[in-house]
Motif scaffolding. Structure first.
Motif, PDB file in Angstrom:
ATOM      1  N   TYR A   1       0.821  -1.222   0.000  1.00 15.72           N
ATOM      2  CA  TYR A   1       0.000   0.000   0.000  1.00 15.72           C
ATOM      3  C   TYR A   1       0.857   1.275   0.000  1.00 15.72           C
TER       4      TYR A   1
ATOM      5  N   LEU B   1       0.167   4.168  -6.914  1.00 18.24           N
ATOM      6  CA  LEU B   1      -0.031   3.530  -8.227  1.00 18.24           C
ATOM      7  C   LEU B   1       0.111   4.548  -9.356  1.00 18.24           C
TER       8      LEU B   1
ATOM      9  N   VAL C   1      -0.998  -4.196  -6.732  1.00 17.24           N
ATOM     10  CA  VAL C   1      -2.427  -4.492  -6.581  1.00 17.24           C
ATOM     11  C   VAL C   1      -2.633  -5.980  -6.300  1.00 17.24           C
TER      12      VAL C   1
ATOM     13  N   ARG D   1      -1.771  -6.521  -2.756  1.00 17.98           N
ATOM     14  CA  ARG D   1      -2.821  -5.958  -1.896  1.00 17.98           C
ATOM     15  C   ARG D   1      -3.947  -6.977  -1.740  1.00 17.98           C
ATOM     16  N   GLU D   2      -4.263  -7.636  -2.844  1.00 16.17           N
ATOM     17  CA  GLU D   2      -5.311  -8.652  -2.807  1.00 16.17           C
ATOM     18  C   GLU D   2      -4.925  -9.760  -1.834  1.00 16.17           C
TER      19      GLU D   2
ATOM     20  N   GLN E   1      -7.316 -10.143   1.212  1.00 10.21           N
ATOM     21  CA  GLN E   1      -8.252 -11.246   1.050  1.00 10.21           C
ATOM     22  C   GLN E   1      -7.645 -12.607   1.332  1.00 10.21           C
TER      23      GLN E   1
ATOM     24  N   MET F   1     -15.801  -2.175   1.899  1.00 15.24           N
ATOM     25  CA  MET F   1     -15.702  -2.355   0.451  1.00 15.24           C
ATOM     26  C   MET F   1     -16.905  -3.135  -0.083  1.00 15.24           C
TER      27      MET F   1
ATOM     28  N   PRO G   1     -12.038   1.702  -6.953  1.00 15.57           N
ATOM     29  CA  PRO G   1     -11.600   1.735  -5.548  1.00 15.57           C
ATOM     30  C   PRO G   1     -11.433   0.329  -4.975  1.00 15.57           C
ATOM     31  N   GLN G   2     -12.375  -0.551  -5.300  1.00 11.37           N
ATOM     32  CA  GLN G   2     -12.287  -1.922  -4.800  1.00 11.37           C
ATOM     33  C   GLN G   2     -11.057  -2.626  -5.383  1.00 11.37           C
ATOM     34  N   TYR G   3     -10.897  -2.521  -6.684  1.00  6.37           N
ATOM     35  CA  TYR G   3      -9.796  -3.224  -7.350  1.00  6.37           C
ATOM     36  C   TYR G   3      -8.446  -2.739  -6.829  1.00  6.37           C
ATOM     37  N   ASN G   4      -8.263  -1.441  -6.791  1.00  6.24           N
ATOM     38  CA  ASN G   4      -6.964  -0.895  -6.401  1.00  6.24           C
ATOM     39  C   ASN G   4      -6.622  -1.122  -4.941  1.00  6.24           C
ATOM     40  N   THR G   5      -7.643  -1.353  -4.112  1.00  5.41           N
ATOM     41  CA  THR G   5      -7.362  -1.566  -2.696  1.00  5.41           C
ATOM     42  C   THR G   5      -7.142  -3.044  -2.390  1.00  5.41           C
TER      43      THR G   5
ATOM     44  N   TYR H   1      -9.488  -5.614  -3.485  1.00  8.09           N
ATOM     45  CA  TYR H   1     -10.744  -6.363  -3.418  1.00  8.09           C
ATOM     46  C   TYR H   1     -11.271  -6.625  -4.830  1.00  8.09           C
TER      47      TYR H   1
ATOM     48  N   THR I   1      -7.344   5.141  -1.959  1.00  2.04           N
ATOM     49  CA  THR I   1      -7.264   4.928  -0.512  1.00  2.04           C
ATOM     50  C   THR I   1      -5.886   5.277   0.056  1.00  2.04           C
TER      51      THR I   1
END
Ligand code: SF4
Lengths: 493, 251
Positions: free
Chosen positions: A368, A372, A391, A394-395, A399, A425, B45-49, B51, B183
């Motif tokens: 993070y 980007l 990215v 981050r996933e 997750q 989210m 926002p979801q993708y870049n964070t 999710y 974010t």
């Protein structure tokens, strides 16, 4: 990968020191802006830069795909040329091998060529624990070592220090490591370089064992290649009797010809030079010239696990030029120490969490540590899509998911502290996926536009601490459209 | 010529003026504008964070909402970049993970039909002088996704330079990120604020009255910092400048 500085906090916290240290920020800003402008000019001189970049990427990808084969070929070539190859699965094993090799020579000190791999495994500390003194001979590394400091840049480890600070370090510390600093040492760069030269010369002439890394290893010939600017590296590679090189397994290239690409792209990307001042290549041992014993320690330390990840493996193409650090706006403000690794900046943000895993606080926060913005990808001479890997990682942090650890496919759980974010989210997605609900939400926002708070609670506070909130409009676009254009083009769902 | 407007969630809820400006501008240029109401957020926002799975339904919704439209125009460089660059990637990952090939097909089908506003004006309509009038000093911040993912190049500057009365001044260090980063602004507040401060300092050093951009999210961050300090310039979306004319000035 070991050597996470003890109790290293997450990146945002660690970065705070850098952001608020005016001297550090000025040092970094000056240094990175100077080198990034020079790099741009040096790169612009080559009409075929884009093709060189593609070629470098292709060679690295090909080699990584057939890494097992090329490493075996390398072992054969090095052995045939009189060297000895050792395989190290992790930092501990590599340190044990090197320590044993040094002790076997009967020596208690070694000179070192600047090497990321030995820093990654914390070799100096391991040697010290075995009673062996390791002397860094690269000027910037020397400054870091004398200053009891940590490196903050791949290429210029002491980038965070200015001249006056360096003079003070030399004055107070040189004497306890060898030849003291000359009396009345000033902070003129030439004076400082001369002091270092005199201090180091004694070490070069005395040392019987040298430890190095390598920029490239050529599989077909067993040739090792080191690029440097000061000549200290060549001294270490040629004067001592025994040479021990610790090299990450991803550094191999198939043929001598492949060097043609990297000897053009690496110097221009890192120091903005057309050719670096010293390029040293050595192949095994020769009687009467150079080291009579050569040991190559091939280091894995998380690399084969990284190779198993289809998106993340591109990080292994890295040739450690540091161009991505010099253009990174986050690195420029936070400083290298905030990344908690010998690999700072954009490449560190994708390499450390792969080599070390994402279990620690710092490693989970590194993906993070980027907006980007893509500046790193743009300059990378082997076209590593750093934003894509960020990215992807981050996933993994947010997750969980499948990763390879010590060759075994495991499923990791999300890092701690992401429960609220995950819920937010999901809630946002549910709202955004229902235009009816979204519209109602927008109307609420509009109606509340006079009650706009100046400070938000929770994570929103980070926004309102230094910025005003946008003013919510009296009407959303959607409502304006319906009012103005009626249902033209509306397809309610 | 017909075009569908993808206004984006941020513009819909917070910056309707930008969407209205696009409609006025395009209609003035003879384009028939559609607004498919089923549209929502692109899922960036979801993708870049991190999710990606949460972004997939939004990606499907966006692709379906614009299924019949040959030209989709959006006044947001980063949302255009999300659709053009990342949708096909997300689609492929979904297919590789065995969640059906249709998401990949939807993504590949939509991506080439999406245009950021300045691309649509210059590449599709072939206009540079859109007949705008804006008698102010303006400096332009090219947001990162427009600059590096879409490769907008000098399109925005060419459009601005053709505006009557407008005095375009260069922004020092224009290509440096403003520090918003979705974010990032909340997750790394200190670094984000430090980057934003440097950016607004550069903008102020030009003496411009207006700091122009093609992404309201970056502008929200910069404008928020400028307003907190109560200093010029003010931030304004490119579309609003291009929509302004002598008869119908910016209000
Ligand atoms: S990631 Fe690319 S730019 Fe960064 S150090 Fe490695 S090779 Fe250089």
């Amino acid at each position: 990968m070991t050597a996470i500085p003890l109790g290293m906090p997450a990146f945002p916290t660690a970065a705070r020191d850098g952001v608020h240290d005016e001297v550090l920020r000025a040092n970094l800003r000056h240094a990175t802006h100077t080198i990034r402008d020079k790099r741009a000019r040096a790169v612009a001189e080559l009409a075929d830069w884009d093709r060189l970049r593609e070629a470098g990427k292709a060679v690295k990808d090909h080699t990584l795909r057939h890494l097992d084969r090329y490493l075996l070929e390398l072992e054969e070539s090095v052995t045939a040329a009189g060297g000895t190859v050792h395989w190290a699965a992790d930092a501990d094993e590599a340190n044990r091998i090197v320590t044993a090799l040094v002790l076997a020579t009967g020596e208690r000190e070694v000179v070192k060529v600047k090497s990321m791999a030995t820093q990654e495994i914390g070799l100096n500390e391991a040697l010290e624990a075995a009673g062996i003194a390791a002397y860094e001979t690269d000027l910037a590394e020397l400054i870091v070592q004398l200053g009891h400091d940590r490196p903050s840049h791949i290429l210029v480890p002491a980038i965070h220090r200015n001249r006056a600070e360096i003079r003070d370090i030399f004055r107070t510390e040189m004497a306890s490591w060898g030849r003291p600093a000359p009396d009345g040492l000033g902070d003129d760069p030439r004076e400082l370089a001369e002091a270092a030269r005199l201090h180091l010369r004694e070490k070069f002439l005395r040392a019987k064992v040298a430890v190095s890394g390598a920029n490239f290893m050529v599989a077909e010939t067993g040739t090792m290649v080191v690029l440097e600017s000061e000549g200290n590296g060549r001294m270490c590679l040629t004067l001592p009797d025994t040479l021990i090189s610790v090299v990450g397994i991803e550094k191999v290239v198939p043929t001598f010809r492949d060097l043609e690409i990297f000897l053009q792209t690496l110097p221009r990307s890192s120091t903005a030079e057309r050719m670096n001042p010293y390029t040293t290549m050595w192949t095994g041992t020769t009687d009467g010239d150079g080291p009579t014993a050569f040991h190559l320690v091939l280091l894995d330390n998380g690399r084969t696990d990284t190779l198993a990840d289809a998106v993340g493996r591109q990080a292994l193409r890295c040739i450690r030029c540091s161009a991505c650090l010099n253009v990174c706006p986050v690195y420029e403000r936070a400083g290298g120490h905030a990344y908690g690794s010998v690999y700072p900046g954009p490449i560190g943000a994708i390499l450390s969490p792969q080599l070390r895993g994402t279990a620690s606080e710092i490693d989970a926060s590194l993906p993070y540590a980027s907006t980007l913005c893509g500046a790193c990808y743009e300059v990378c001479p082997v076209a590593i899509d750093i934003p894509e890997v960020l990215v992807h990682l981050r996933e993994r942090v947010a997750q969980g998911g499948p990763v390879t650890r010590e060759g075994i496919r495991v499923r990791i759980r999300p890092a701690r502290g992401h429960t609220a974010e995950r819920a937010a989210m999901r809630a946002a997605r549910l709202l955004l996926d229902r235009p009816g609900a979204l519209r109602a939400g927008e109307r609420l926002l509009s109606r509340a536009h006079r009650l706009r708070p100046r400070r938000l609670p929770g994570p929103g506070r980070a926004w309102t601490d230094s910025r005003e909130l946008p003013r919510p409009p009296a009407e959303s676009f959607r409502d304006w459209w319906t009012r103005e254009r009626g249902d033209r083009g509306e397809e309610h769902r | 010529m017909r075009a569908a407007l993808f206004v984006t969630c941020v513009n819909d809820a917070l910056y309707p003026r930008t969407g209205i400006a696009v409609v006025r501008l395009l209609e003035r240029l003879g384009v028939h504008v559609d607004f498919p109401a089923a549209q929502s957020c692109c899922g960036q926002p979801q993708y870049n964070t991190g999710y990606r799975h949460e972004s997939e339904p939004l990606m499907r919704r966006t692709a379906e909402a614009f299924a019949g439209h040959t030209h989709v125009v959006t006044p947001s460089a980063s949302c255009a970049a999300m659709i053009r660059e990342h949708y096909p990637r997300i689609g492929r990952r979904a297919r590789d993970e065995g969640r059906g090939p249709e998401l990949a097909r939807l993504a590949d089908d939509l991506a080439p039909r999406v245009y950021e506003l300045t691309e649509f004006l210059i590449d599709v309509l072939g206009v540079v002088d859109v007949g705008a009038y804006f008698p102010h000093t303006v400096t332009y911040h090219p947001s990162c996704h427009g600059l590096r993912i879409l490769g907008l190049g000098d399109r925005p500057r060419r459009l601005l330079a053709a505006v009557k009365g407008l005095d375009l001044v260069e922004l020092p260090g224009a290509e440096e990120c403003c520090g918003f980063g979705g974010t990032f602004a909340v997750k790394n507040p200190d670094v984000s604020a430090a980057m934003g401060t440097d950016k607004i300092r550069s903008a102020a050093s030009t003496g411009a009255e207006v700091l122009c951009g093609a992404d309201n999210s970056c502008l929200a961050h910069l404008d928020g910092m400028l307003r907190r300090r109560d200093v010029p310039p003010r931030a304004l979306h490119l579309a609003e400048i291009l929509a302004a004319t002598e008869e119908d000035p910016l209000r």
